[in-house]
Design an enzyme around this catalytic site. Sequence first.
Site, PDB file in Angstrom:
ATOM      1  N   GLY A  15       3.373   7.867  10.096  1.00 57.26           N
ATOM      2  CA  GLY A  15       3.398   6.411  10.134  1.00 57.26           C
ATOM      3  C   GLY A  15       4.192   5.833   8.984  1.00 57.26           C
ATOM      4  O   GLY A  15       4.109   6.322   7.858  1.00 57.26           O
ATOM      5  N   ALA A  26      14.636   5.840  -5.133  1.00 52.36           N
ATOM      6  CA  ALA A  26      14.348   6.496  -6.405  1.00 52.36           C
ATOM      7  C   ALA A  26      14.645   7.991  -6.343  1.00 52.36           C
ATOM      8  O   ALA A  26      15.196   8.569  -7.295  1.00 52.36           O
ATOM      9  CB  ALA A  26      12.894   6.257  -6.789  1.00 52.36           C
ATOM     10  N   ARG A  76       6.835  11.500  14.872  1.00 54.69           N
ATOM     11  CA  ARG A  76       5.830  12.551  14.896  1.00 54.69           C
ATOM     12  C   ARG A  76       6.406  13.701  15.719  1.00 54.69           C
ATOM     13  O   ARG A  76       6.954  13.487  16.793  1.00 54.69           O
ATOM     14  CB  ARG A  76       4.527  12.034  15.504  1.00 54.69           C
ATOM     15  CG  ARG A  76       3.976  10.841  14.723  1.00 54.69           C
ATOM     16  CD  ARG A  76       2.583  10.456  15.172  1.00 54.69           C
ATOM     17  NE  ARG A  76       2.151   9.195  14.569  1.00 54.69           N
ATOM     18  CZ  ARG A  76       1.621   9.077  13.352  1.00 54.69           C
ATOM     19  NH1 ARG A  76       1.478  10.157  12.618  1.00 54.69           N
ATOM     20  NH2 ARG A  76       1.249   7.906  12.884  1.00 54.69           N
ATOM     21  N   ASP A 107      -1.317  12.854   5.542  1.00 55.49           N
ATOM     22  CA  ASP A 107      -1.870  14.202   5.622  1.00 55.49           C
ATOM     23  C   ASP A 107      -1.167  15.077   6.652  1.00 55.49           C
ATOM     24  O   ASP A 107      -0.981  16.276   6.433  1.00 55.49           O
ATOM     25  CB  ASP A 107      -3.382  14.170   5.876  1.00 55.49           C
ATOM     26  CG  ASP A 107      -3.780  13.358   7.092  1.00 55.49           C
ATOM     27  OD1 ASP A 107      -2.886  12.776   7.735  1.00 55.49           O
ATOM     28  OD2 ASP A 107      -4.980  13.307   7.403  1.00 55.49           O
ATOM     29  N   THR A 130       1.133   6.197   2.874  1.00 58.38           N
ATOM     30  CA  THR A 130       0.249   5.837   3.975  1.00 58.38           C
ATOM     31  C   THR A 130      -0.544   4.607   3.584  1.00 58.38           C
ATOM     32  O   THR A 130      -1.069   4.538   2.470  1.00 58.38           O
ATOM     33  CB  THR A 130      -0.732   6.979   4.333  1.00 58.38           C
ATOM     34  OG1 THR A 130      -1.754   6.478   5.196  1.00 58.38           O
ATOM     35  CG2 THR A 130      -1.366   7.587   3.106  1.00 58.38           C
ATOM     36  N   ILE A 131      -0.659   3.641   4.484  1.00 59.50           N
ATOM     37  CA  ILE A 131      -1.378   2.420   4.151  1.00 59.50           C
ATOM     38  C   ILE A 131      -2.884   2.648   4.071  1.00 59.50           C
ATOM     39  O   ILE A 131      -3.614   1.794   3.553  1.00 59.50           O
ATOM     40  CB  ILE A 131      -1.083   1.286   5.153  1.00 59.50           C
ATOM     41  CG1 ILE A 131      -1.608   1.612   6.551  1.00 59.50           C
ATOM     42  CG2 ILE A 131       0.402   0.962   5.190  1.00 59.50           C
ATOM     43  CD1 ILE A 131      -1.565   0.445   7.515  1.00 59.50           C
ATOM     44  N   ASP A 132      -3.371   3.810   4.543  1.00 58.40           N
ATOM     45  CA  ASP A 132      -4.814   4.062   4.573  1.00 58.40           C
ATOM     46  C   ASP A 132      -5.398   4.446   3.214  1.00 58.40           C
ATOM     47  O   ASP A 132      -6.617   4.427   3.036  1.00 58.40           O
ATOM     48  CB  ASP A 132      -5.141   5.170   5.577  1.00 58.40           C
ATOM     49  CG  ASP A 132      -4.938   4.729   7.017  1.00 58.40           C
ATOM     50  OD1 ASP A 132      -5.063   3.518   7.278  1.00 58.40           O
ATOM     51  OD2 ASP A 132      -4.640   5.583   7.859  1.00 58.40           O
ATOM     52  N   ASP A 134      -5.858   7.313   1.835  1.00 56.01           N
ATOM     53  CA  ASP A 134      -6.901   8.314   2.070  1.00 56.01           C
ATOM     54  C   ASP A 134      -6.505   9.725   1.649  1.00 56.01           C
ATOM     55  O   ASP A 134      -7.058  10.700   2.151  1.00 56.01           O
ATOM     56  CB  ASP A 134      -7.312   8.310   3.538  1.00 56.01           C
ATOM     57  CG  ASP A 134      -6.157   8.641   4.483  1.00 56.01           C
ATOM     58  OD1 ASP A 134      -5.000   8.687   4.018  1.00 56.01           O
ATOM     59  OD2 ASP A 134      -6.405   8.844   5.681  1.00 56.01           O
ATOM     60  N   MET A 174      -6.545  -1.987  10.247  1.00 56.42           N
ATOM     61  CA  MET A 174      -6.315  -0.560  10.405  1.00 56.42           C
ATOM     62  C   MET A 174      -7.237   0.247   9.485  1.00 56.42           C
ATOM     63  O   MET A 174      -7.654  -0.216   8.436  1.00 56.42           O
ATOM     64  CB  MET A 174      -4.852  -0.229  10.121  1.00 56.42           C
ATOM     65  CG  MET A 174      -3.937  -0.574  11.284  1.00 56.42           C
ATOM     66  SD  MET A 174      -2.241  -0.020  10.998  1.00 56.42           S
ATOM     67  CE  MET A 174      -1.624  -0.080  12.684  1.00 56.42           C
ATOM     68  N   ARG A 176      -8.654   4.087  10.814  1.00 59.68           N
ATOM     69  CA  ARG A 176      -9.410   4.880  11.783  1.00 59.68           C
ATOM     70  C   ARG A 176     -10.475   5.727  11.093  1.00 59.68           C
ATOM     71  O   ARG A 176     -11.603   5.847  11.558  1.00 59.68           O
ATOM     72  CB  ARG A 176      -8.458   5.773  12.596  1.00 59.68           C
ATOM     73  CG  ARG A 176      -9.140   6.525  13.736  1.00 59.68           C
ATOM     74  CD  ARG A 176      -8.142   7.318  14.560  1.00 59.68           C
ATOM     75  NE  ARG A 176      -7.494   8.361  13.791  1.00 59.68           N
ATOM     76  CZ  ARG A 176      -6.210   8.338  13.422  1.00 59.68           C
ATOM     77  NH1 ARG A 176      -5.443   7.327  13.755  1.00 59.68           N
ATOM     78  NH2 ARG A 176      -5.684   9.327  12.710  1.00 59.68           N
ATOM     79  N   LYS A 218     -23.145 -22.678   6.320  1.00 61.46           N
ATOM     80  CA  LYS A 218     -21.769 -22.176   6.314  1.00 61.46           C
ATOM     81  C   LYS A 218     -21.045 -22.702   7.542  1.00 61.46           C
ATOM     82  O   LYS A 218     -21.574 -22.621   8.663  1.00 61.46           O
ATOM     83  CB  LYS A 218     -21.734 -20.642   6.305  1.00 61.46           C
ATOM     84  CG  LYS A 218     -21.961 -20.039   4.937  1.00 61.46           C
ATOM     85  CD  LYS A 218     -21.441 -18.619   4.869  1.00 61.46           C
ATOM     86  CE  LYS A 218     -21.502 -18.100   3.432  1.00 61.46           C
ATOM     87  NZ  LYS A 218     -20.851 -16.788   3.284  1.00 61.46           N
TER      88      LYS A 218
END
Length: 328
Positions: A15, A26, A76, A107, A130-132, A134, A174, A176, A218
């Site tokens: 991704g 860089a 991928r 990963d 990766t934006i996750d 993780d 996002m 998962r 609220k």
Amino acid sequence: MKPNIKNIAVLTSGGDAPGMNACIRAVVRTGIYNGINMFGVLQGYQGLINNNIIPMNARSVSNIIHLGGTILKTARCLEFKTDEGMDLAYENLKAHDIDALVVIGGDGTFTGARRFAERHGVKVIGIPGTIDNDLYGSDFTLGYDTAINTVIAAVDKIRDTADAHDRLFFIEVMGRDSGCIALRASIATGSEAVLLPEQPTSIEDLIKQLETGAATKKSSSIVIVSEGHKQGGAYDIAKLVKEKFNHYDTKVTILGHLQRGGSPSSFDRILASRLGFAAVNELLKGSTKQMVGLRGNEIALTSLDEALAAHNFKLESDLLEMTKVLSI
């Protein structure tokens, strides 16, 4: 003894994430500064198999630091998981006399890089993109900060219309397997609740939180839902809540791939530059099968084995507590 490295290739895989272009820049310029011939692989591991490898110079990466996506493209590649695909990729690297590889991704990218290094002895350094957020071994991964800022900007706008109409919004982000984006976005936007893959939250407990907010006048409520929550996505949760709690007009927004795009934040541009610079320098020192990451404010190495084995790490306990305390 330092390795005799003359040619280095860089690729992006899996991704896309904001900051990948700044990182490519860089890597390429650090290599050229050190007298290395630099190459780019188009479309990740698929490009290695298809021999889609191009030479790059300092001008190849001009005016890209601010761009989202990746100029090298990404894909991928199931074929790279096979011995035959990996062997063909290696033959193409040898045909260009490439001595080492910098891979930018998550990963899945690192799993391929580790196996490639083990099968063919290719020198490889990984950069976490990766934006996750993780991957074990780096406090922040490329694109994570930008993705959070994108969610914040969207939720701030949704809050305006939620207040105007006494609405309850379920906003799916996002993540998962990781609730990192959801958790930080929840704190930054002042959401009333957040649902995470790592933490079970019953519908009954969520309704109690919403009822408390309604009882204290609220005018709207925002619930951030990580896409990997065990009871389903935002539409599923909204349906379950609406059956038992109908105080607000209920709406759902799925932010989706909006979170992957956009110009990288200043943090991601600097992080990308630091990691790209470090990756090339580590190859020139003789490092291989390592990931460069940020720990504290220092660049640190983590073996690909360790980064993959422990890639899911715990969310910050103080942030988890804050989501309850600050939402009253």
